[in-house]
Design an enzyme around this catalytic site. Structure first.
Site, mmCIF file in Angstrom:
data_model
loop_
_atom_site.group_PDB
_atom_site.id
_atom_site.type_symbol
_atom_site.label_atom_id
_atom_site.label_comp_id
_atom_site.label_asym_id
_atom_site.label_seq_id
_atom_site.Cartn_x
_atom_site.Cartn_y
_atom_site.Cartn_z
ATOM 1 C CE LYS A 74 15.025 -30.200 28.486
ATOM 2 N NZ LYS A 74 14.911 -31.504 29.268
ATOM 3 C CE LYS A 101 27.833 -28.935 26.758
ATOM 4 N NZ LYS A 101 27.049 -28.938 28.412
ATOM 5 C CE LYS A 138 21.887 -36.408 26.355
ATOM 6 N NZ LYS A 138 21.752 -37.381 27.311
#
Ligand code: TRP
Length: 338
Positions: free
Chosen positions: A121, A203, A206
């Site tokens: 992140k 995967k 969103k």
């Protein structure tokens, strides 16, 4: 001992947090959400909309506010009974932030620096590597430990955070006695892993671009379009082979997970047919599976007063449970009596 005389076993507590950032995907539904509806008869389930975690990256306030209620509606529309379970917003129970502070003082910089999600992140948001992003796993530990949680359903991406939560709990208990239940991860028995439509080796997420996932709230046309454009391969045979045919295998997994039958039966059914047919049948399946959920969602989201009532009542109950643990912790560390 007969059934009558045996002391009733305390039901186990499951705690789950979902961030109100972006819409949930078909992958979240198949892998997590719909399993929760099956757990509610056997466990005390706590579903927390983790808005405090969400602001570790910049959010548009109006969107965040809207998505918190939407997420509560999605939980309910997925079959979670708000009378039996708690569905509330993290920011409505101040004990989360308070315990997080205390646990920050029992967590080492070195531990937090090793978190792979922090590394990822902070690379993705290089202009906003804030302290909240760094201590994010400590807030998550507080979420879990406040409720004496036994089980935490987690995907692989959150395993490291759960491990840290256990380490913090064990460390704290080591100093002050048994204050926290040390939680275990809960990996649901069923639930295929649903992959990205554009890069089926990853995967479905969103946080990836729109065309890579199916949102739980996508309408039929969008679902058809996204599946039509799903990446397959040039080999033109419909077989389940995730290694060599990840795109086709993903479509078969989705269909099978949504009740279209065993994968092997689907392979037989599609023998000699083309990818166009597979994609169109996959779209039929997804549309049919999401339709009842979406209808229920629309009904709920139109009734803001009801949703607000649910999250308020849950927050009050959650606050009561959380404060019991928080008071104990405050006393243990030596805060003055109130
Ligand atoms: N960090 C989790 C995620 O991004 C969300 C979360 C916050 C969570 N608190 C939690 C998950 C507690 C499980 C338990 O997916």
């Amino acid at each position: 001992m007969s059934e009558m005389t045996r002391a009733p076993e305390k039901r186990k507590t499951i705690f789950s947090g979902i961030q109100p950032s972006g819409t949930l995907t078909l992958g979240n539904y198949i892998g997590a959400l719909r399993n929760f509806a099956r757990l509610q008869d056997d466990y005390d389930c706590i579903f927390c909309v983790v808005d405090e975690h969400a602001i570790t990256v910049r959010q548009n306030p109006a969107d965040l506010r809207r998505r918190c209620l939407e997420l509560a509606a999605i939980y309910i529309a997925s079959g979670i009974d708000p009378e039996k379970n708690l569905i509330y917003c993290q920011s409505h129970v101040s004990a989360h932030a308070e315990l997080a502070w205390i646990l920050n003082c029992f967590t080492y910089m070195g531990e937090l620096s090793r978190m792979t999600q922090f590394k990822a992140k902070s690379a993705a948001h290089a202009d906003n590597i804030n302290a909240g992003l760094f201590t994010y796993p400590v807030l998550m530990a507080a979420d879990i430990l406040l409720y004496q949680t036994d089980l935490v359903p987690v995907g692989v991406d959150q395993k490291q955070h759960l491990e840290l939560c256990r380490d913090i709990a064990i460390r704290f208990n080591g100093v002050y006695g048994d204050v926290f239940t040390v939680p275990e991860g809960y990996i649901p028995k069923v639930g295929a892993k649903i992959m990205s439509l554009q890069d089926p080796t990853r995967k479905m997420s969103k946080s990836d671009p729109e065309e890579t996932f199916i949102s739980l709230l996508d309408g039929p046309d969008t679902i058809r379009r996204k599946l039509k454009r799903a990446v397959t391969d040039s080999d033109a045979s419909i077989r389940f082979d995730p290694e060599n045919k990840p795109g086709v295998s993903n479509l078969l997994s989705i269909m099978s997970a949504l009740g279209a039958g065993e994968i092997s039966a689907l392979e037989t059914e599609f023998e000699g047919l083309g990818y166009g047919e597979l994609k169109s049948r996959a779209a039929d399946c997804v549309i049919a599976a999401l339709e009842p959920l979406q209808a229920e969602f629309r009904r709920l989201i139109a009734d803001k007063a009801y949703l607000q009532g649910v999250i308020n009542a849950s927050a009050e109950k959650a606050g009561y449970l959380a404060n019991k643990t928080l008071r104990k912790v405050q006393k243990k560390v030596g805060f003055a009596a109130r």
